[in-house]
Write a protein that holds these residues in place. Structure first.
Motif, PDB file in Angstrom:
ATOM      1  N   THR A 541      13.314  26.909  30.031  1.00  0.00           N
ATOM      2  CA  THR A 541      12.229  27.286  30.936  1.00  0.00           C
ATOM      3  C   THR A 541      11.224  26.147  30.996  1.00  0.00           C
ATOM      4  O   THR A 541      11.097  25.356  30.060  1.00  0.00           O
ATOM      5  CB  THR A 541      11.543  28.584  30.475  1.00  0.00           C
ATOM      6  N   GLY A 542      10.523  26.047  32.116  1.00  0.00           N
ATOM      7  CA  GLY A 542       9.534  24.994  32.259  1.00  0.00           C
ATOM      8  C   GLY A 542       9.181  24.789  33.711  1.00  0.00           C
ATOM      9  O   GLY A 542       9.644  25.521  34.600  1.00  0.00           O
ATOM     10  N   ALA A 543       8.344  23.786  33.962  1.00  0.00           N
ATOM     11  CA  ALA A 543       7.985  23.447  35.339  1.00  0.00           C
ATOM     12  C   ALA A 543       9.249  23.077  36.111  1.00  0.00           C
ATOM     13  O   ALA A 543      10.116  22.352  35.599  1.00  0.00           O
ATOM     14  CB  ALA A 543       6.995  22.287  35.349  1.00  0.00           C
ATOM     15  N   THR A 544       9.357  23.573  37.338  1.00  0.00           N
ATOM     16  CA  THR A 544      10.588  23.397  38.107  1.00  0.00           C
ATOM     17  C   THR A 544      10.971  21.932  38.250  1.00  0.00           C
ATOM     18  O   THR A 544      12.131  21.556  38.017  1.00  0.00           O
ATOM     19  CB  THR A 544      10.428  24.028  39.499  1.00  0.00           C
ATOM     20  N   ALA A 545      10.019  21.098  38.607  1.00  0.00           N
ATOM     21  CA  ALA A 545      10.324  19.681  38.823  1.00  0.00           C
ATOM     22  C   ALA A 545      10.845  19.032  37.550  1.00  0.00           C
ATOM     23  O   ALA A 545      11.785  18.221  37.594  1.00  0.00           O
ATOM     24  CB  ALA A 545       9.077  18.952  39.320  1.00  0.00           C
ATOM     25  N   GLU A 546      10.284  19.413  36.408  1.00  0.00           N
ATOM     26  CA  GLU A 546      10.702  18.814  35.132  1.00  0.00           C
ATOM     27  C   GLU A 546      12.089  19.284  34.728  1.00  0.00           C
ATOM     28  O   GLU A 546      12.924  18.494  34.270  1.00  0.00           O
ATOM     29  CB  GLU A 546       9.684  19.147  34.041  1.00  0.00           C
ATOM     30  N   VAL A 547      12.361  20.579  34.887  1.00  0.00           N
ATOM     31  CA  VAL A 547      13.671  21.117  34.489  1.00  0.00           C
ATOM     32  C   VAL A 547      14.775  20.517  35.349  1.00  0.00           C
ATOM     33  O   VAL A 547      15.842  20.147  34.849  1.00  0.00           O
ATOM     34  CB  VAL A 547      13.676  22.657  34.587  1.00  0.00           C
ATOM     35  N   PHE A 548      14.538  20.385  36.662  1.00  0.00           N
ATOM     36  CA  PHE A 548      15.571  19.859  37.541  1.00  0.00           C
ATOM     37  C   PHE A 548      15.736  18.349  37.374  1.00  0.00           C
ATOM     38  O   PHE A 548      16.842  17.830  37.548  1.00  0.00           O
ATOM     39  CB  PHE A 548      15.250  20.191  39.000  1.00  0.00           C
TER      40      PHE A 548
END
Length: 573
Positions: A541-548
């Motif tokens: 889990t995490g900020a979308t931009a960071e995870v992707f």
């Protein structure tokens, strides 16, 4: 003529053989569209070992065109063409018994929803076996059973002996779709027509199903693929035909059409694709600017009404087990110790393959399913868990709303749009005239008008029904909306309209969204943070931009690798 395809069903696939040759196709119905053709002037050819893709918005004529190739355009369809040849034979002269030989023997059909397409009263083994019984003569029962198991192995179904004895509802979505493909190819047809075969599947299962179709292509089978997913098309199709309002507006080798589109409609479809680059912008406003090298320009969404604030929803350690009379150690674990928060004005995306626990999480959050462990708090008070009843939730229920994947099945088919919206306004206890005025306002907020109030759900398009679902969800001005695959069944253009609408409403009201989707591009476009589930557990889990951009979990990396990419080609066109 009734036996003309019998020998072809078992014949080897000849490379380059022309399977379909159609010129100037028109299809119409006397009582539809004022008698004017719904499909006009379509040219279509398919060769052995070639994949041709039909793309376009809903109602563009894709499925009608494809169904005409197997005699399923409709009992009262008026079909005309300068040339209409199926395997070199003039098919306009076919009688029904001739088309029955085409279906299954020469061409296999794979539909979008395997659960609906497969007979619920027969095992999948019997379903596949029926195709063999009809089109492959001279087999004993033992030979037919062996052939059923063999074709199930061919499409990647492990333990075919066990799976053949199961019913469609006992299989996962991916296994059902494979079983449907097995039924379509059991008699070794020269042509496979795949109508949105991966639309409702997660990216890993989608990749598996596409691999099965690619294997048929390598075996020399022709494939006609109907899809609104341009990334899927880019990965498998040799040629693309773009349809708009019943006509072909663009066609050619896949790379040429997708990288150098010539028609404004094709450009619009490509520009409307969501992704990380479109976040914060209106998809429907996207356009190609030729003067700037074909760059895509978009208008920004309105700024959010308020920044991300306090916690609206908190799920702590929620789990769900199904014992079904078994010892707890053997219970099926649908969800295991999952925790997440959703804050004011925030969009939390939940992704994962089928069976990962996405829908279970949504049902627990909605209070439709009691968790076996853990609890949910909504607006600072306990909402679900041990000892919490629907009576206790009642007063806050209007503050949590739901947008389903398929509004047509969620709506009461007997209720008009006005009645559906009035139900959404029930908690506000408004006078009849106020309900009517508010309903009209809601329709206008989702881009419709008062003329829709008296219409029934079945008379609406998919995009219009989804707009009504959104209007009903926002009627009570909720603090949280749970969105469960709200755009997965929509074509690219309508999807863009619905996502723009959600973005505008969310920016204006600050309503928090819990957004469940198997489409990773959509999740990147809409969500602030993302939760990745696998086998009922949270793996990342995490900020979308960071995870992707930098996934940490191996499973997240697998999801991203499995997702189709509009920039990737299966082979040079």
């Amino acid at each position: 003529m009734s036996e003309i395809f019998t020998s072809e069903a078992s014949a080897p696939h000849v490379p380059g053989r022309t399977l379909v040759d159609v010129t100037g196709l028109s299809i119409g119905f006397d009582d539809v569209n004022g008698g004017r053709p719904l499909v006009r002037g379509v040219d279509l050819s398919i060769r052995a070992g070639e994949c041709v893709a039909l793309v376009g918005e809903s109602g563009s004529g894709k499925s009608l065109t494809a169904r005409s190739l197997i005699g399923l355009a409709g009992a009262h369809a008026r079909i005309g063409a300068q040339r209409f040849e199926i395997d070199g034979r003039a098919a306009l002269a076919f009688r029904e018994r001739d088309w029955r030989q085409v279906r299954g023997g020469f061409a296999g059909l794979v539909m979008q929803d395997a659960l609906v397409s497969l007979d619920p009263l027969r095992t999948v083994g019997r379903e596949i076996g029926e195709t063999l019984a009809r089109h492959v003569k001279g087999q004993s029962r033992a030979q037919r059973t062996a052939a059923v198991h063999a074709v199930m192995r061919d499409v990647g179904i492990a333990q075919p002996e066990r799976r053949a004895a199961q019913y469609a509802h006992e299989l996962s979505g991916g296994l059902r779709q494979r079983a449907l493909i097995a039924s379509a190819i059991a008699a070794s047809p020269a042509l496979v027509i795949a109508d949105e075969p991966t639309t409702a599947l997660d990216v890993t299962v989608q990749a598996q199903v596409l691999a099965v179709l690619e294997a048929r292509l390598r075996a020399g089978v022709g494939v006609l693929l109907i899809s609104h997913d341009l990334a899927v098309v880019a990965g498998i199709a040799d040629r693309v035909i773009v349809m708009h309002r019943g006509e072909v507006v663009d066609s050619g080798p896949t790379r040429d059409v997708l990288e150098r589109p010539t028609h404004p409609y094709t450009r619009q479809l490509l520009a409307a694709q969501p992704g990380a680059q479109s976040r914060g912008y209106r998809l429907g406003s996207a356009r190609f600017v030729e003067e700037r090298g074909g760059v895509i320009v978009r208008e920004p969404l309105p700024p959010r009404a308020r920044a991300v604030g306090g916690v609206v929803l908190s799920a702590q350690g929620i789990g769900k087990r199904y014992a079904h009379g078994r010892p707890d150690a053997n219970a099926f674990v649908a969800l295991d110790d999952v925790s997440f928060d959703v804050r004011e004005g925030e969009v939390l995306g939940i992704v994962g393959e089928s069976g990962s626990g996405k829908s279970t999480s949504a049902n627990i959050v909605l209070g439709l399913l009691a968790p076996t462990s853990g609890e949910v708090a909504f607006l600072g008070e306990r909402w679900n868990g041990a000892g919490v009843s629907e009576t206790q939730r009642g007063a806050r229920r209007p503050l949590m709303r739901y947008i389903p994947q398929d509004p047509l099945s969620a709506f009461d088919p007997r209720h008009s749009v006005g009645r559906l919206l009035a139900d959404g306004l029930h908690s506000q206890r408004l006078a009849r005239r106020a309900v009517l005025e508010r309903s009209v306002t809601l329709l206008e907020q989702v881009g419709l008008d008062a003329s829709y109030l008296d219409r029934l759900p079945v008379s609406l398009s998919g995009g219009q029904r989804q707009r009504i679902a959104i209007a009903r969800a926002i009627a009570s001005e909720p603090a949280l909306i749970v969105c469960d695959e709200p755009v997965s069944a929509l074509d690219v253009y309508v999807q863009a309209q619905v996502l723009d609408l959600l973005g505008e409403l969310q920016a204006r009201s600050g309503t928090a969204l819990l957004f469940i989707s198997h489409d990773l591009d959509v999740v990147q476009h809409v969500s602030d943070r993302v939760l990745v589930l696998k086998d009922g557990r949270a793996v990342e889990t995490g900020a979308t931009a960071e995870v992707f951009a930098a996934p940490q979990a191996d499973y997240t990396k697998l999801l991203l690798r499995s997702a189709p990419d509009l920039r990737v080609q299966r082979r040079a066109a």
